[in-house]
Design an enzyme around this catalytic site. Structure first.
Site, mmCIF file in Angstrom:
data_model
loop_
_atom_site.group_PDB
_atom_site.id
_atom_site.type_symbol
_atom_site.label_atom_id
_atom_site.label_comp_id
_atom_site.label_asym_id
_atom_site.label_seq_id
_atom_site.Cartn_x
_atom_site.Cartn_y
_atom_site.Cartn_z
ATOM 1 N N ASP A 59 0.805 -1.046 0.063
ATOM 2 C CA ASP A 59 -0.248 0.039 -0.152
ATOM 3 C C ASP A 59 0.802 1.227 -0.073
ATOM 4 O O ASP A 59 0.370 2.447 -0.068
ATOM 5 C CB ASP A 59 -0.817 -0.059 1.067
ATOM 6 C CG ASP A 59 -0.516 -0.023 2.387
ATOM 7 O OD1 ASP A 59 0.868 -0.212 2.715
ATOM 8 O OD2 ASP A 59 -1.250 -0.170 3.471
ATOM 9 N N SER A 60 2.269 1.028 0.017
ATOM 10 C CA SER A 60 3.038 2.306 -0.355
ATOM 11 C C SER A 60 2.636 2.647 -1.579
ATOM 12 O O SER A 60 3.075 3.841 -1.679
ATOM 13 C CB SER A 60 4.484 1.959 -0.272
ATOM 14 O OG SER A 60 4.738 0.546 -0.933
ATOM 15 N N LYS A 128 -1.121 -9.421 2.706
ATOM 16 C CA LYS A 128 -0.347 -8.836 3.728
ATOM 17 C C LYS A 128 -1.277 -7.988 4.874
ATOM 18 O O LYS A 128 -1.985 -7.223 4.080
ATOM 19 C CB LYS A 128 1.008 -8.308 3.293
ATOM 20 C CG LYS A 128 1.663 -7.827 4.903
ATOM 21 C CD LYS A 128 3.011 -7.231 4.443
ATOM 22 C CE LYS A 128 3.192 -5.906 3.668
ATOM 23 N NZ LYS A 128 2.834 -4.916 4.595
ATOM 24 N N GLU A 130 -1.131 -5.613 8.667
ATOM 25 C CA GLU A 130 -0.171 -4.960 9.406
ATOM 26 C C GLU A 130 -0.846 -5.104 10.787
ATOM 27 O O GLU A 130 -1.821 -5.209 11.016
ATOM 28 C CB GLU A 130 -0.049 -3.610 9.009
ATOM 29 C CG GLU A 130 0.570 -2.993 8.016
ATOM 30 C CD GLU A 130 0.747 -1.470 7.588
ATOM 31 O OE1 GLU A 130 0.524 -0.762 8.573
ATOM 32 O OE2 GLU A 130 1.314 -1.196 6.610
ATOM 33 N N GLU A 198 9.974 -4.379 10.152
ATOM 34 C CA GLU A 198 10.266 -2.863 9.676
ATOM 35 C C GLU A 198 10.629 -1.923 10.692
ATOM 36 O O GLU A 198 10.013 -1.730 11.576
ATOM 37 C CB GLU A 198 8.943 -2.354 8.871
ATOM 38 C CG GLU A 198 9.368 -1.053 8.269
ATOM 39 C CD GLU A 198 8.340 -0.419 7.242
ATOM 40 O OE1 GLU A 198 7.361 -1.253 6.814
ATOM 41 O OE2 GLU A 198 8.535 0.744 6.865
#
Ligand code: KIV
Length: 296
Positions: A59-60, A128, A130, A198
């Site tokens: 989603d970057s 994915k 978060e 991260e």
């Protein structure tokens, strides 16, 4: 900057598609796992040509290709467009898509329904999500139970960066490091096949690694993880600024793009483009007939 020009791109037509057993085998053998983000056909083609193992439609992409100020605004339908384009450019890497903020938190049913859209409508191999709190762990377990592989993501989780105090490294106190560890273990226990670490101290990631049976992909978490990921636009320099501390830039494509478009604009303004070699021709008698008919 490393010289990207000196590296031969291995185009291997016999390369087999990545699978979960092969990924687990890479971990067992200690083979570094390469993951990169992609958001469209050309970036996916570059990932395919380089023979990367995992491709993430992160989603970057909300920021790198859609121009949003953060990742929170991007909608599922927008992510699906990006994911379908990336899918069309891939043959061998395992394709994972980020579930966007707001598309999985409300209930297990919402999470499973969104994950299924990525599999059915965009051809994803996995999704994915978060975070590693009770909600994220429950959603991961529900999606895995529905038969869709899930990658977790702990440490700096951009979707909730406001709550984390901004885009900053996590796990820098003993309590914060312990929280990352328990979240990672909970996601592993929920059945995730892999997890992203991260922006955390190398020493913290290194200390957690012996407890991780699943494949850990690092971004700003040091060299102890099983693999590394970078955002396509960061590693190729398709953006302004240097980005986060962990970014290593392998090319300066933004500069190349700016210079290319500026050269085109200058050519048009000075009438150097188009030149005779860009012209299409017509047979002289056809042209003569056209002129005659047109004048009549
Ligand atoms: O959205 C993204 O690109 C990511 C990677 C940084 C792991 O989540």
């Amino acid at each position: 900057m490393s010289s990207a020009k000196s590296i031969q791109v291995p185009v291997d037509a016999s390369r087999l598609p990545m699978t979960l057993p092969r990924l687990a085998e890479m971990k067992r053998l200690g083979e570094p796992v390469v993951m990169v983000t992609a958001y469209d056909y050309p970036s996916a083609r570059a990932a395919e040509a380089a023979g990367v193992d995992l491709v993430l439609v992160g989603d970057s992409g909300a920021m790198t290709v859609l121009g949003y100020p953060s990742t929170v605004a991007v909608e599922t339908d927008e992510m699906l467009v990006l994911t379908r384009a990336a899918r069309r450019g891939l043959r061998t890497p395992f394709l994972i898509a980020d579930l966007p903020f707001g598309s999985y938190e409300v209930s297990d049913e919402q999470a499973v329904a969104t994950a299924m859209r990525f599999v059915k409508e965009a051809g994803c191999d996995a999704v994915k999500l978060e975070g590693g709190n009770a909600m994220s762990v429950a959603r991961a377990r529900a999606i895995v139970t529905a038969g869709i592989p899930v990658m977790g993501h702990v440490g700096l989780t951009p979707q909730t960066s406001t709550a984390l105090g901004g885009y900053r490294a996590q796990g820098r106190t003993s309590a914060a490091a312990a929280r990352i560890e328990s979240e990672a273990l909970a996601l592993q226990d929920a059945g995730c096949f892999s997890i992203v670490f991260e922006a955390m101290p190398t020493a913290v990631a290194t200390a957690i690694m012996p407890k991780m049976d699943i494949v850990v992909i690092g971004i700003g978490a040091g060299p102890a993880t099983d693999g590394q990921v970078l955002v396509f636009h960061d590693l190729l320099g398709i953006r302004e600024g240097l980005g986060a501390r962990f970014v290593k830039r392998y090319a300066n494509i933004q500069d190349e793009m700016d210079a290319g478009v500026a050269a085109f604009a200058a050519d048009v303004r000075t009438r150097r483009y188009p030149a005779p070699e860009h012209d299409y021709s017509i047979e002289p008698e056809e042209l003569e007939r056209f002129r005659r008919d047109s004048a009549a």
